[in-house]
Design a protein around this motif. Structure first.
Motif, PDB file in Angstrom:
ATOM      1  N   ALA A 196       2.006 -26.423  18.823  1.00 40.01           N
ATOM      2  CA  ALA A 196       1.947 -27.856  18.525  1.00 40.01           C
ATOM      3  C   ALA A 196       0.635 -28.461  19.004  1.00 40.01           C
ATOM      4  O   ALA A 196       0.015 -29.279  18.309  1.00 40.01           O
ATOM      5  CB  ALA A 196       3.131 -28.570  19.181  1.00 40.01           C
ATOM      6  N   GLU A 197       0.183 -28.046  20.177  1.00 40.78           N
ATOM      7  CA  GLU A 197      -1.080 -28.574  20.712  1.00 40.78           C
ATOM      8  C   GLU A 197      -2.257 -28.152  19.856  1.00 40.78           C
ATOM      9  O   GLU A 197      -3.126 -28.967  19.518  1.00 40.78           O
ATOM     10  CB  GLU A 197      -1.263 -28.069  22.144  1.00 40.78           C
ATOM     11  N   ARG A 198      -2.293 -26.863  19.473  1.00 44.49           N
ATOM     12  CA  ARG A 198      -3.400 -26.373  18.646  1.00 44.49           C
ATOM     13  C   ARG A 198      -3.376 -27.015  17.261  1.00 44.49           C
ATOM     14  O   ARG A 198      -4.421 -27.311  16.680  1.00 44.49           O
ATOM     15  CB  ARG A 198      -3.321 -24.850  18.524  1.00 44.49           C
ATOM     16  N   THR A 199      -2.175 -27.237  16.722  1.00 44.41           N
ATOM     17  CA  THR A 199      -2.070 -27.883  15.408  1.00 44.41           C
ATOM     18  C   THR A 199      -2.603 -29.306  15.459  1.00 44.41           C
ATOM     19  O   THR A 199      -3.315 -29.753  14.555  1.00 44.41           O
ATOM     20  CB  THR A 199      -0.605 -27.889  14.945  1.00 44.41           C
ATOM     21  N   ALA A 200      -2.272 -30.031  16.521  1.00 49.02           N
ATOM     22  CA  ALA A 200      -2.779 -31.400  16.672  1.00 49.02           C
ATOM     23  C   ALA A 200      -4.301 -31.403  16.785  1.00 49.02           C
ATOM     24  O   ALA A 200      -4.978 -32.247  16.189  1.00 49.02           O
ATOM     25  CB  ALA A 200      -2.145 -32.056  17.900  1.00 49.02           C
ATOM     26  N   ASP A 201      -4.851 -30.442  17.537  1.00 53.77           N
ATOM     27  CA  ASP A 201      -6.309 -30.349  17.660  1.00 53.77           C
ATOM     28  C   ASP A 201      -6.953 -30.065  16.308  1.00 53.77           C
ATOM     29  O   ASP A 201      -7.980 -30.660  15.952  1.00 53.77           O
ATOM     30  CB  ASP A 201      -6.683 -29.242  18.654  1.00 53.77           C
ATOM     31  N   LEU A 202      -6.339 -29.153  15.551  1.00 53.44           N
ATOM     32  CA  LEU A 202      -6.887 -28.805  14.238  1.00 53.44           C
ATOM     33  C   LEU A 202      -6.839 -29.993  13.286  1.00 53.44           C
ATOM     34  O   LEU A 202      -7.803 -30.247  12.550  1.00 53.44           O
ATOM     35  CB  LEU A 202      -6.099 -27.628  13.653  1.00 53.44           C
ATOM     36  N   GLN A 203      -5.749 -30.733  13.306  1.00 55.26           N
ATOM     37  CA  GLN A 203      -5.643 -31.906  12.441  1.00 55.26           C
ATOM     38  C   GLN A 203      -6.672 -32.968  12.822  1.00 55.26           C
ATOM     39  O   GLN A 203      -7.262 -33.612  11.950  1.00 55.26           O
ATOM     40  CB  GLN A 203      -4.227 -32.482  12.533  1.00 55.26           C
ATOM     41  N   ARG A 204      -6.902 -33.144  14.116  1.00 59.25           N
ATOM     42  CA  ARG A 204      -7.886 -34.126  14.556  1.00 59.25           C
ATOM     43  C   ARG A 204      -9.296 -33.723  14.127  1.00 59.25           C
ATOM     44  O   ARG A 204     -10.072 -34.548  13.629  1.00 59.25           O
ATOM     45  CB  ARG A 204      -7.822 -34.283  16.075  1.00 59.25           C
ATOM     46  N   VAL A 205      -9.618 -32.436  14.282  1.00 61.01           N
ATOM     47  CA  VAL A 205     -10.942 -31.959  13.871  1.00 61.01           C
ATOM     48  C   VAL A 205     -11.114 -32.092  12.358  1.00 61.01           C
ATOM     49  O   VAL A 205     -12.184 -32.485  11.868  1.00 61.01           O
ATOM     50  CB  VAL A 205     -11.136 -30.495  14.314  1.00 61.01           C
ATOM     51  N   HIS A 206     -10.049 -31.779  11.618  1.00 63.11           N
ATOM     52  CA  HIS A 206     -10.119 -31.889  10.155  1.00 63.11           C
ATOM     53  C   HIS A 206     -10.351 -33.339   9.731  1.00 63.11           C
ATOM     54  O   HIS A 206     -11.161 -33.610   8.826  1.00 63.11           O
ATOM     55  CB  HIS A 206      -8.821 -31.363   9.544  1.00 63.11           C
ATOM     56  N   ALA A 207      -9.657 -34.283  10.374  1.00 61.91           N
ATOM     57  CA  ALA A 207      -9.837 -35.702  10.040  1.00 61.91           C
ATOM     58  C   ALA A 207     -11.251 -36.167  10.382  1.00 61.91           C
ATOM     59  O   ALA A 207     -11.879 -36.904   9.607  1.00 61.91           O
ATOM     60  CB  ALA A 207      -8.801 -36.542  10.788  1.00 61.91           C
ATOM     61  N   GLU A 208     -11.761 -35.729  11.530  1.00 62.00           N
ATOM     62  CA  GLU A 208     -13.120 -36.108  11.912  1.00 62.00           C
ATOM     63  C   GLU A 208     -14.142 -35.552  10.927  1.00 62.00           C
ATOM     64  O   GLU A 208     -15.107 -36.237  10.562  1.00 62.00           O
ATOM     65  CB  GLU A 208     -13.415 -35.606  13.325  1.00 62.00           C
ATOM     66  N   TYR A 209     -13.926 -34.313  10.493  1.00 64.52           N
ATOM     67  CA  TYR A 209     -14.864 -33.718   9.532  1.00 64.52           C
ATOM     68  C   TYR A 209     -14.798 -34.442   8.186  1.00 64.52           C
ATOM     69  O   TYR A 209     -15.836 -34.675   7.547  1.00 64.52           O
ATOM     70  CB  TYR A 209     -14.547 -32.237   9.336  1.00 64.52           C
ATOM     71  N   ALA A 210     -13.583 -34.809   7.746  1.00 65.34           N
ATOM     72  CA  ALA A 210     -13.443 -35.527   6.473  1.00 65.34           C
ATOM     73  C   ALA A 210     -14.162 -36.874   6.535  1.00 65.34           C
ATOM     74  O   ALA A 210     -14.869 -37.259   5.590  1.00 65.34           O
ATOM     75  CB  ALA A 210     -11.964 -35.716   6.142  1.00 65.34           C
ATOM     76  N   ASN A 211     -14.004 -37.595   7.651  1.00 64.95           N
ATOM     77  CA  ASN A 211     -14.696 -38.880   7.802  1.00 64.95           C
ATOM     78  C   ASN A 211     -16.208 -38.685   7.848  1.00 64.95           C
ATOM     79  O   ASN A 211     -16.964 -39.474   7.264  1.00 64.95           O
ATOM     80  CB  ASN A 211     -14.220 -39.581   9.073  1.00 64.95           C
ATOM     81  N   TYR A 212     -16.641 -37.635   8.544  1.00 62.99           N
ATOM     82  CA  TYR A 212     -18.078 -37.355   8.621  1.00 62.99           C
ATOM     83  C   TYR A 212     -18.643 -37.043   7.235  1.00 62.99           C
ATOM     84  O   TYR A 212     -19.713 -37.532   6.861  1.00 62.99           O
ATOM     85  CB  TYR A 212     -18.316 -36.183   9.571  1.00 62.99           C
ATOM     86  N   LYS A 213     -17.907 -36.240   6.458  1.00 63.98           N
ATOM     87  CA  LYS A 213     -18.372 -35.879   5.115  1.00 63.98           C
ATOM     88  C   LYS A 213     -18.464 -37.113   4.217  1.00 63.98           C
ATOM     89  O   LYS A 213     -19.432 -37.277   3.456  1.00 63.98           O
ATOM     90  CB  LYS A 213     -17.431 -34.849   4.498  1.00 63.98           C
ATOM     91  N   LYS A 214     -17.467 -38.000   4.305  1.00 64.72           N
ATOM     92  CA  LYS A 214     -17.513 -39.225   3.508  1.00 64.72           C
ATOM     93  C   LYS A 214     -18.713 -40.082   3.898  1.00 64.72           C
ATOM     94  O   LYS A 214     -19.396 -40.643   3.037  1.00 64.72           O
ATOM     95  CB  LYS A 214     -16.214 -40.017   3.704  1.00 64.72           C
ATOM     96  N   ARG A 215     -18.951 -40.188   5.200  1.00 65.65           N
ATOM     97  CA  ARG A 215     -20.071 -41.005   5.668  1.00 65.65           C
ATOM     98  C   ARG A 215     -21.404 -40.420   5.213  1.00 65.65           C
ATOM     99  O   ARG A 215     -22.305 -41.153   4.769  1.00 65.65           O
ATOM    100  CB  ARG A 215     -20.024 -41.110   7.195  1.00 65.65           C
ATOM    101  N   VAL A 216     -21.530 -39.089   5.289  1.00 59.60           N
ATOM    102  CA  VAL A 216     -22.774 -38.444   4.857  1.00 59.60           C
ATOM    103  C   VAL A 216     -22.983 -38.619   3.358  1.00 59.60           C
ATOM    104  O   VAL A 216     -24.094 -38.919   2.901  1.00 59.60           O
ATOM    105  CB  VAL A 216     -22.754 -36.947   5.235  1.00 59.60           C
ATOM    106  N   ASP A 217     -21.911 -38.441   2.576  1.00 63.98           N
ATOM    107  CA  ASP A 217     -22.027 -38.616   1.124  1.00 63.98           C
ATOM    108  C   ASP A 217     -22.413 -40.050   0.780  1.00 63.98           C
ATOM    109  O   ASP A 217     -23.237 -40.284  -0.120  1.00 63.98           O
ATOM    110  CB  ASP A 217     -20.706 -38.247   0.446  1.00 63.98           C
TER     111      ASP A 217
END
Length: 208
Positions: free
Chosen positions: A76-97
């Protein structure tokens, strides 16, 4: 009853005349008793082994349950970390685009703005029919490029004056009366890039 008592008396009287038991006889009796005891133990189930067998599965079950609880918490802890990293990357990609698109748009706008004087000169030359045949071909290709990048000219005689899109430099009446303020002459065309006005059309207007 008297008969039994007489027999007991006879037996008791007889024991007095029996020889005492020897040490060898006593040892034989003890050996027989020991062998009988061992023979009985062979048919008895092992008590200690059964207890251990019953205890070990219970201990293993407790350890397995504890290990499962820890593993689920870790997942559960690793899944939460992965989801947080994925959300941060998605926001970063949108901002860069978005930033990349804005930078590209700003670059195109800067180039088109620098080309406006050239386009104005070309239009004046066309109005005076002062272009060679070879120059016309070059101008046509240039306009294809500007149109490809979203640059559009606007401003025509007879259009209703719009202060957002037009800049009135002078008044010039038309031959026919008008009901609203109307463009009577286009001095310099306006330009818009992807629907946004980057230079208003400079015009003369006729008032009602």
């Amino acid at each position: 009853m008297s008969e039994f008592r007489e027999d007991e008396a006879v037996v008791e009287g007889t024991e007095e005349f029996l020889p005492p038991a020897s040490a060898g006889d006593t040892e034989k009796v003890e050996i027989v008793e020991e062998e009988a005891k061992e023979g009985v133990e062979e048919f008895l189930p092992p008590q200690t082994g059964a207890d251990d067998a019953a205890t070990e599965p219970a201990a293993e079950t407790v350890e397995a349950e504890a290990a499962t609880v820890d593993y689920e918490a870790l997942v559960a802890e690793r899944t939460a970390d992965l989801q947080r990293v994925h959300a941060e990357y998605a926001n970063y990609k949108k901002r860069v685009d978005r930033d990349r698109g804005l930078a590209r748009q700003a670059g195109i706008e800067a180039v088109m703005t620098d080309m406006m004087p050239v386009l104005d000169a070309i239009q004046l030359a066309q109005q005076h029919d002062d272009l060679a045949e070879g120059s016309r071909m070059i101008i046509d290709e240039l306009r294809k490029v500007t149109t490809k990048h979203g640059l559009v000219t606007f401003g025509e005689v007879g259009e209703e004056f719009n202060p957002v899109r037009h800049e009135a430099l002078m008044q010039l009446p038309l031959d026919e009366p008008v009901q609203v303020v109307t463009i009577s002459q286009v001095i310099q065309p306006g330009y818009e890039l992807h629907g946004r006005v980057i230079r208003p059309a400079r015009v003369a207007v006729a008032n009602p």
